[in-house]
Design an enzyme around this catalytic site. Structure first.
Site, PDB file in Angstrom:
ATOM      1  N   ASP A  10       0.963  15.050  17.045  1.00  0.00           N
ATOM      2  CA  ASP A  10       1.179  15.120  15.595  1.00  0.00           C
ATOM      3  C   ASP A  10      -0.151  15.099  14.845  1.00  0.00           C
ATOM      4  O   ASP A  10      -0.293  14.422  13.828  1.00  0.00           O
ATOM      5  CB  ASP A  10       2.078  13.980  15.126  1.00  0.00           C
ATOM      6  CG  ASP A  10       2.783  14.302  13.808  1.00  0.00           C
ATOM      7  OD1 ASP A  10       2.867  15.501  13.463  1.00  0.00           O
ATOM      8  OD2 ASP A  10       3.252  13.372  13.132  1.00  0.00           O
ATOM      9  N   GLY A  35       8.503   3.166   2.562  1.00  0.00           N
ATOM     10  CA  GLY A  35       9.378   4.292   2.822  1.00  0.00           C
ATOM     11  C   GLY A  35      10.723   3.826   3.321  1.00  0.00           C
ATOM     12  O   GLY A  35      11.121   2.680   3.117  1.00  0.00           O
ATOM     13  N   ASN A  36      11.434   4.747   3.979  1.00  0.00           N
ATOM     14  CA  ASN A  36      12.771   4.425   4.459  1.00  0.00           C
ATOM     15  C   ASN A  36      12.749   3.403   5.576  1.00  0.00           C
ATOM     16  O   ASN A  36      13.717   2.678   5.780  1.00  0.00           O
ATOM     17  CB  ASN A  36      13.472   5.700   4.952  1.00  0.00           C
ATOM     18  CG  ASN A  36      13.819   6.633   3.813  1.00  0.00           C
ATOM     19  OD1 ASN A  36      13.987   6.193   2.680  1.00  0.00           O
ATOM     20  ND2 ASN A  36      13.920   7.916   4.104  1.00  0.00           N
ATOM     21  N   LEU A  44       0.835  -1.196   0.000  1.00  0.00           N
ATOM     22  CA  LEU A  44       0.000   0.000   0.000  1.00  0.00           C
ATOM     23  C   LEU A  44       0.865   1.240   0.000  1.00  0.00           C
ATOM     24  O   LEU A  44       0.444   2.307  -0.419  1.00  0.00           O
ATOM     25  CB  LEU A  44      -0.912   0.006   1.230  1.00  0.00           C
ATOM     26  CG  LEU A  44      -1.826  -1.217   1.386  1.00  0.00           C
ATOM     27  CD1 LEU A  44      -2.630  -1.109   2.663  1.00  0.00           C
ATOM     28  CD2 LEU A  44      -2.728  -1.363   0.181  1.00  0.00           C
TER      29      LEU A  44
END
EC number: 2.7.11.1
Length: 586
Positions: free
Chosen positions: A180, A48-49, A45
């Site tokens: 966040d 990333g890193n 889906l």
């Protein structure tokens, strides 16, 4: 008695201490190991890193979930962040389950605990830490805002904002600070399992609003912290997304280079930082750009510190936006002690219609929202505000991990892709938003982000007591109108991994005919179950939006209309790297 007591004491001393999950061991000889009880789709889906997110199926229940595989090799110095996220998600999930079991509901349109990402399962492999969460739609709130340029104030901004206020009220009542809150971390439920309901197409109340508000889910608890139980300095960290951080977090900038005495003089921040972020997000939904962003990060931080945000002259005098401006003013209060709480904001005229029942029960505590002075500008060295959607693209970022108890810090650098978009610079003397939007030039500056059920859930409106809570049992056939929340009964233990160590971390299936497994090693894991897999399922795409610059939630999603762009920013975080590399099998 003495002998028995002594024997019990000796036995207790011989018993091995319970190790916290995850174990972070490749062999894990002391722990019970299992073969993976999930199969995944071939396609991710997002990735990333630090992690990959895939759609998966539980081969026992055949339900679909999102599987997040966090790579141990890249998060070895940040394992406590993952542990913190997992602990909070597990604690929240148990609290939600307990509330549903006790049928603790209100008659309001939104229930905060219905709009938090659900954690279903978790386990560890030699290479990954794996979390199993609910599957969400492809595309987050950020993408919805950008694709539409902005959201409709009356039907979307108010309802989405009201839903998020209910979420924050629930989290803050549990002593949890999210830290966040932003558009990328607001997802939409994807109803893929048999028991999940569809919207009824009817509005709750005598006003219209976007029913998708019932699908909103707050995700990414990688930065979340418990206010009352966190380490003394954990809420003095410079963390979050620059566009959304509150003035009290700005004061923590450079905390990694401060002496213990200097750190001790910093005020501990708390739940009000989420209210500030809510104001930024509400503003972003209404206008399609964020209020404080300037040419540079330093200018942006200065504007945040002085509460100097862009106000369009025409919008400010538009009667349609009167309550909106008052609402964001309540959020953009520099002093966190004076800033409104989520509970207070539920009674604000901007969103109070969504909480008519609970507000009617608290009339004596109704706050006065009319005292705010006219919005005024604050002089700062930043001569330009940048009218833009905060970019999801990433750049090279230096991440400083601070061990505040030990007074030492270390830095590492994460590299990621960069995407350029036009900036919209607006002089403070310009009176028209339309004129301002014509002054497009330069490149979109990047901002930072650190990171990353079923039957039951019923509510009887006909048997509610005067406090707004239901007196009926969950066996009632009535459900909260338009709510898409469902809570699974606890799945059978033999269908879950429950924190164990898996010898076969990932069994891949194409969820379709023919039955194919991506690798021989995985095929042995599901050999005895493969006939149970529903081969008629068609591939679905979904996404849990998050950020690629941390060890927690890191992956991208793209579509043809809007290439994915992620936040990027510099931050410092309190991490105790006590595990050490020697405990990790890489």
């Amino acid at each position: 008695m003495t002998t028995a007591s002594s024997s019990a004491s000796q036995l207790q001393q011989r018993l091995p201490e319970e190790k916290p999950w995850p174990q972070l061991s490749g062999s894990n000889a002391d722990a019970q190991t299992f073969k993976c009880k999930y199969v995944t789709n071939h396609n991710s889906l997002g990735d990333g890193n630090f992690s990959v997110v895939k759609e998966c199926m539980n081969i026992h229940t055949k339900d679909l979930y999102a599987m997040k595989l966090i790579k141990k090799q890249t998060v070895k110095n940040k394992i406590q962040l993952i542990q913190r996220e997992f602990d909070l998600l597990r604690s929240i999930s148990e609290k939600i389950r307990d509330m549903e079991k006790k049928n603790e509901h209100s008659l309001d349109i939104f229930e905060g605990h219905h709009h938090i990402l659900q954690l279903f399962d978790y386990f560890e492999t030699a290479d990954n830490i794996v979390l199993i969460t609910q599957l969400c739609q492809k595309g987050d709130l950020y993408e919805k805002i950008v694709e539409n340029q902005c959201l409709d104030l009356e039907t979307q901004v108010t309802s989405y904002c009201a839903c998020l206020v209910s979420v924050l009220e629930f989290l803050h009542s549990q002593g949890i600070v999210h830290r966040d809150l932003k558009a990328e971390n607001v997802l939409f439920r994807l109803r893929v399992n048999e028991n999940e309901k569809n919207l009824q197409g009817e509005h709750h109340g005598d006003f219209k609003y976007d029913l998708l508000a019932h699908d909103l889910v707050l995700a990414d608890f990688g930065l979340a912290a418990e206010y009352n139980t966190s380490k003394v300095n954990s809420l003095k960290e410079f963390v979050g997304t620059i566009s959304y951080i509150a003035p009290e977090i700005v004061k923590c900038k450079g905390v990694g280079e401060m002496t213990p005495d200097q750190v001790g003089k910093l005020d501990k921040y708390g739940c009000p930082v989420d209210i500030w972020a809510l104001g930024v997000l509400t503003y972003f939904m209404a206008f399609g750009y964020t209020p404080f962003d300037c040419t540079t990060d330093d200018e942006t931080l200065e504007c945040i510190s002085k509460c100097d945000y862009y106000v369009d002259e025409q919008m400010m005098h538009d009667p349609k936006y009167e309550q909106f401006w008052n609402f964001v003013q309540c959020c953009f209060t520099i002093d966190p002690a004076v800033r409104r709480s989520a509970k207070n904001l539920k009674q604000h005229p901007f969103i109070k219609d969504y909480f008519a029942t609970s507000n009617s029960l608290n009339t004596k505590d109704t706050p006065n929202f009319s005292f705010h002075p006219t919005i005024r500008r604050v002089s700062s060295t930043a001569s330009m505000h940048t009218l833009r959607s905060p970019s999801k693209s990433r750049k090279t970022t230096t991440l400083a991990y601070l061990n505040m108890d030990g007074g030492s810090s270390e830095t590492s650098t994460a590299f990621s892709s960069k995407m350029d978009l036009p900036d919209l610079y607006v002089d403070r003397t310009i009176n028209s938003r339309e004129r301002s939007l014509n002054r497009i030039r330069d490149t979109l500056k990047k901002t930072l982000s650190m990171t990353s059920l079923k039957p039951a859930g019923t509510f009887d409106y006909l048997h509610a007591n005067k406090n707004g809570t239901s007196l009926s049992s969950s066996k009632s056939g009535l459900v909260k109108k338009n709510s898409t929340f469902v809570l699974d009964p606890k799945p059978p233990k033999n269908s879950l991994m429950n924190g164990c160590f898996s010898t076969t971390p990932e069994s891949r299936s194409n969820f379709n005919t023919p039955k194919t497994l991506s690798r021989q090693g995985s095929s042995t894991s599901v050999k005895k179950y493969v006939n149970e897999v529903d081969l008629l399922l068609t591939p679905r795409t979904a996404s849990m939006s998050s950020n690629d610059t941390t060890a927690i939630n890191d992956y991208d999603t793209t579509n043809d209309k809007n290439p994915a762009r992620k936040h990027a920013a510099s931050f410092q975080v309190n991490v105790d790297d006590s595990d050490g590399d020697e405990t990790m099998q890489i």
